[in-house]
Design a protein around this motif. Structure first.
Motif, PDB file in Angstrom:
ATOM      1  N   GLU A  32      -7.103   5.651   4.563  1.00 14.52           N
ATOM      2  CA  GLU A  32      -6.505   4.586   5.386  1.00 14.52           C
ATOM      3  C   GLU A  32      -5.009   4.410   5.178  1.00 14.52           C
ATOM      4  O   GLU A  32      -4.257   4.326   6.145  1.00 14.52           O
ATOM      5  N   SER A  33      -4.590   4.356   3.912  1.00 20.11           N
ATOM      6  CA  SER A  33      -3.169   4.141   3.650  1.00 20.11           C
ATOM      7  C   SER A  33      -2.329   5.284   4.210  1.00 20.11           C
ATOM      8  O   SER A  33      -1.219   5.070   4.678  1.00 20.11           O
ATOM      9  N   GLY A  54       0.824  -1.206   0.000  1.00 17.88           N
ATOM     10  CA  GLY A  54       0.000   0.000   0.000  1.00 17.88           C
ATOM     11  C   GLY A  54       0.854   1.250   0.000  1.00 17.88           C
ATOM     12  O   GLY A  54       0.346   2.364  -0.027  1.00 17.88           O
ATOM     13  N   ILE A  99      -3.071   7.002   6.841  1.00 20.39           N
ATOM     14  CA  ILE A  99      -3.021   6.795   8.287  1.00 20.39           C
ATOM     15  C   ILE A  99      -2.004   5.708   8.617  1.00 20.39           C
ATOM     16  O   ILE A  99      -1.163   5.866   9.492  1.00 20.39           O
ATOM     17  N   VAL A 100      -2.083   4.599   7.855  1.00 25.55           N
ATOM     18  CA  VAL A 100      -1.221   3.456   8.142  1.00 25.55           C
ATOM     19  C   VAL A 100       0.249   3.775   7.846  1.00 25.55           C
ATOM     20  O   VAL A 100       1.126   3.488   8.652  1.00 25.55           O
ATOM     21  N   HIS A 101       0.497   4.384   6.691  1.00 26.46           N
ATOM     22  CA  HIS A 101       1.889   4.508   6.250  1.00 26.46           C
ATOM     23  C   HIS A 101       2.510   5.875   6.524  1.00 26.46           C
ATOM     24  O   HIS A 101       3.719   6.007   6.570  1.00 26.46           O
ATOM     25  N   MET A 155      -7.075   4.569  -3.929  1.00 21.99           N
ATOM     26  CA  MET A 155      -6.547   3.951  -2.714  1.00 21.99           C
ATOM     27  C   MET A 155      -5.144   3.432  -2.936  1.00 21.99           C
ATOM     28  O   MET A 155      -4.263   3.592  -2.100  1.00 21.99           O
ATOM     29  N   ALA A 156      -4.965   2.774  -4.086  1.00 22.86           N
ATOM     30  CA  ALA A 156      -3.683   2.129  -4.358  1.00 22.86           C
ATOM     31  C   ALA A 156      -2.582   3.162  -4.591  1.00 22.86           C
ATOM     32  O   ALA A 156      -1.433   2.927  -4.255  1.00 22.86           O
TER      33      ALA A 156
END
Ligand code: ATP
Ligand code: SF4
Ligand code: MG
Lengths: 323, 286
Positions: free
Chosen positions: A112-113, A86, A115-117, A164-165
Motif C-alpha cells: 500500500e505505501s 508512511g 502505491i500511495v507514495h 509496512m512502516a
C-alpha cells in the motif's frame, strides 16, 4: 550547519481545554534511538500523534513547533502531511494483530505505501513487499505475503507492521510500545530487529515504552516524561549511572539489576499520577517526591542543562543521589 | 487412481456447499428465464382468450397447452410468470442497487466526517424512515405518474436509509479499528481508507441487509402493483398476479399460487446465497 532530524519545541496539546502535553521539547538526531518513558497517561502517545500530525478528534495542538529536517510540520497542509506519513515518517503500534486489515493479504498491505507514495504497483511492488518481509525476518516471505493476518502469530504480525512502516525507508520511525503485547522472547526478537534495521538503514527511532529494561537495551538517549512534561533527558548510560531527578531515580531504583530476574515494567512509585487538569502548583511531582519542600510547591522547576549531556527539571537535582 | 498421488488433498476452497447449491441453481435459472423470456415463454403473456378463462393447469385450446392454467382473462399463467420474473427481478435488482449504493455512500460519509455532515444525514435518515413508504409512493406516483422507472425511484427513495444506518454504525466502529488508524498513519487518503479498508469490512453486514431488502423489494413491488401504483397492466408482474389471483383463490388457486411459490423460492434463494457470500467475505470462514 547541522540540525537534528526531528526537533520538537514547546509542544502543547489540549483535550477539552485541559493540557495533556504541556510544553515538551526534544530533538532526535539522524539514526538515533530516543526513548520516551513515563507512566501511563503522561502524554507519550499524544506527543507521538502530534509529530505525525494526526491527533485524535478530541485533542488539539495548541502550541509549539515540530520540525522535520528543517521543515515545520505544523505549517503543512493535510495533503502535504499525507505525503510524509508512511514515507518520511512512519509509526507502529502496540496491537500488532488488530493493526492489520483482516480482509487484506499481508503482501497487499505492505504494498500500500508503495502505491500511495511511489506510484509503484503490480509485480514490482509485490517483489519489494516480499523482499521487505524477508528483511524483517519473516521466513517463507512469498507464502506469508499471500496469507491473511489471522494466519500469522502476534510476533509475525508485528514484523509485518514494521515491514509496512519501513518499506518507503522513512527517516523517522515512531514505535509506540511496540512490544507490550508480545511475550518476552518475541519482544527481544522484535527489539533486536528494530536495532538491526536502524543500524542498516539509519532510520531514527522514537521509542515509546513503559519498560526500563527496553530502554536500557535499545536507547541512545532517554527523555523521561511526567504529567505532560519532560523532566529529565540524558544519554542512556549517563542516565542509568546517575539520575538527577527524583522521579527518574525512583523509577530506576525499583528495577532488579543484572541478576537474571525477569524485567519489570514501570515500577510502582508511591502515590498516584495526577489526572489531567489536576496538576499541582509548582513541581508536578511534589506530592510524591521525597525531597519536596515549599520551594518545590511554589515554582515550576525549569528544564535546565546538566553537565552538557542532558537536562533536568528539579530544584534539588544535586541531592537526588541521597534518595 | 491418479488423483490419490497428491499427498495433501488441496481443500476445494471455492466450492459452494451442497446446502446452498440448489438455491444458487434456482437463482441462476430464474435469471436466465427472465433474460430469455421471449424464447422460453410458450405464449404471448398478454394475449387474451376469453374462451379459456380460469382454466386449470394442463388445459388445452387451439393446440396450445396452458401448463399452469389460465387467468381471469384467459392469459397463460406460465408465460405471465416468466415475463413477470423480468419485472420482479429487475425492479428488485435496480432498487436494491440504487438504494444500496446511495445509502452506503451517505452512511459512510456521515460516520467518517462526523460533525454537521453526520447530523444532517442522520436526521434525514430518521425523517425518511418515519414517513410511511406507501404514502411516499402515492405522492411520488401522483407527481411522476406510474411506470417501471418510477417504481424503482420510489423504492430507492424509501429504502436507502436502511443501508445508511447500517453503513453508518459499521463505519463508526470499523473507523476506530487499529488497522484503519495504522493506514492513516501510513499516509492513506480518505478515499483509500473508505474504499480499501472500511468498505470491505462493512460489506458483510450490508450484503445481509441487501438480501433481506431484495426479498422485501419484490414484495413491495407487488404491493405497489396491487394498489395500481406499480407496473401498469397488462404488463405482468408477480405482485400484480398475486393481487388479482387473490380474488380467485377459491375457484382458481393456480393464479396466485404459482407466483407466490416463485416469490418464495426467489426470496429464499437470495437470502441463503446472501448468507453464504457474507461468510465467504471473511477469510477465516473459507
Ligand atoms: N481520546 C481521548 N479523549 C480524552 N482524553 C484522552 C484521549 N486520549 C488520551 N486522553 C488523555 O490524554 C492523556 C495523555 O494520553 P496519552 O495517550 O498520550 O498517554 P500515554 O502516555 O501514551 O499513556 P499510555 O502509557 O497509557 O499509553 C491521558 O490523561 C489520557 O487520559
Ligand atoms: S523540584 Fe522538588 S518536588 Fe520536584 S522533583 Fe525536584 S525535589 Fe522533587
Ligand atoms: Mg500511549
Amino acid at each position: 550547519m547541522s540540525h537534528p532530524l526531528l526537533s520538537v519545541d514547546e509542544l502543547r496539546v489540549t483535550i477539552g481545554g485541559q493540557p495533556v502535553v504541556d510544553g515538551i521539547s526534544f530533538d532526535i538526531a539522524q539514526g538515533e534511538i530516543l526513548s520516551l518513558v513515563g507512566e501511563s497517561g503522561c502524554g507519550k502517545s499524544m506527543t507521538a500523534f502530534s509529530v505525525m500530525g494526526l491527533l485524535p478528534r478530541a485533542a488539539r495542538l495548541s502550541g509549539g513547533r515540530v520540525m522535520l529536517d528543517g521543515t515545520e510540520l505544523s505549517a503543512l497542509t493535510e495533503t502535504e502531511l499525507q505525503a510524509l506519513r508512511g514515507n518520511e515518517l512512519a509509526m507502529i503500534f502496540q496491537e500488532p494483530v488488530a493493526s492489520l486489515n483482516p480482509l487484506m493479504k499481508i503482501g497487499r498491505q505492505i504494498e500500500e505505501s508503495l502505491i500511495v507514495h511511489r506510484g509503484l504497483e503490480g509485480r514490482e511492488a509485490r517483489r519489494a513487499a516480499i523482499d521487505m518481509l524477508a528483511e524483517v525476518g519473516i521466513p517463507e516471505p512469498e507464502i506469508r505475503a499471500g496469507q491473511y493476518p489471522f494466519e500469522l502469530s502476534g510476533g509475525m504480525c508485528q514484523r509485518a507492521m514494521i515491514a509496512m512502516a519501513l518499506i518507503c525507508r522513512p527517516r523517522l520511525l515512531i514505535a509506540d510500545e511496540p512490544t507490550t503485547a508480545l511475550d518476552v522472547t518475541i519482544q527481544a526478537q522484535i527489539l533486536d530487529l528494530m536495532k538491526k534495521l536502524r543500524d542498516e538503514t539509519g532510520t531514527a527511532i522514537l521509542l515509546i515504552t513503559h519498560d526500563m529494561g527496553v530502554v536500557a537495551e535499545m536507547a541512545d538517549r532517554v527523555a523521561v516524561m511526567y504529567a505532560g512534561r519532560v523532566i529529565e533527558t540524558a544519554p542512556v548510560d549517563a542516565l542509568f549511572a546517575r539520575q538527577e531527578h527524583p522521579y527518574t531515580r525512583l523509577l530506576l531504583k525499583t528495577i532488579p539489576r543484572l541478576d537474571g530476574e525477569p524485567k519489570e515494567t514501570l515500577p510502582v512509585i508511591e502515590g498516584l499520577v495526577p489526572d489531567i487538569g489536576q496538576w499541582p502548583e509548582g513541581c508536578r511531582f511534589s506530592p510524591r517526591c521525597p525531597l519536596a519542600n515549599d520551594a518545590c510547591r511554589k515554582a515550576v522547576p525549569p528544564l535546565a542543562s546538566r553537565r552538557d549531556i542532558g537536562s533536568t527539571a528539579c530544584w534539588h537535582a544535586e541531592q537526588v543521589g541521597a534518595i | 487412481m491418479a488423483a490419490t498421488t497428491a499427498t495433501t488433498p488441496r481443500p476445494t476452497k471455492r466450492s459452494i456447499p451442497w446446502t446452498v447449491l440448489p438455491f444458487a441453481a434456482i437463482l441462476v435459472a430464474l435469471l436466465l428465464i427472465a433474460i430469455l423470456a421471449p424464447l422460453v415463454a410458450p405464449m404471448d403473456p398478454n394475449t387474451q382468450n376469453l374462451l379459456a378463462r380460469l382454466k386449470a393447469p394442463g388445459f388445452q385450446a387451439r393446440g396450445m397447452t396452458y401448463f399452469l392454467g389460465s387467468d381471469e382473462l384467459g392469459r397463460d399463467v406460465l408465460s405471465r410468470l416468466i415475463y413477470g420474473a423480468r419485472v420482479s427481478l429487475l425492479v428488485a435488482f435496480a432498487s436494491v442497487t440504487l438504494s444500496g449504493i446511495f445509502g452506503t455512500v451517505v452512511g459512510m460519509i456521515a460516520a467518517f466526517y462526523r460533525g454537521w455532515t453526520e447530523t444532517l444525514i442522520m436526521r434525514l435518515v430518521d425523517i425518511v424512515l418515519s414517513v410511511p413508504a406507501i404514502l411516499l409512493a402515492i405522492i411520488t406516483v401522483a407527481v411522476l405518474g406510474p411506470s417501471f422507472a418510477n417504481v424503482v425511484i420510489v423504492l430507492s427513495m424509501t429504502r436507502w436509509p436502511r443501508y445508511a444506518r447500517v453503513a453508518y454504525g459499521q463505519t463508526l466502529s470499523v473507523a476506530n479499528m487499529p488497522y484503519v488508524r495504522l493506514s492513516r498513519f501510513m499516509g492513506a487518503g480518505w478515499l483509500r481508507l473508505l474504499s480499501r479498508h472500511i468498505l470491505p469490512n462493512i460489506a458483510g453486514a450490508l450484503i445481509v441487509v441487501a438480501t433481506l431488502e431484495f426479498g422485501l423489494m419484490v414484495l413491495f413491488e407487488a404491493g405497489l402493483s396491487f394498489l395500481g401504483l406499480g407496473v401498469q397492466p397488462p404488463t405482468a408482474s408477480w405482485g400484480a398476479m398475486l393481487a388479482t389471483g387473490r380474488n380467485y383463490v377459491a375457484t382458481a388457486w393456480w393464479i396466485a399460487t404459482f407466483p407466490g411459490l416463485a416469490l418464495f423460492l426467489l426470496v429464499l434463494s437470495i437470502n441463503l446465497i446472501g448468507d453464504h457470500i457474507r461468510d465467504r467475505l471473511d477469510p477465516r470462514g473459507r
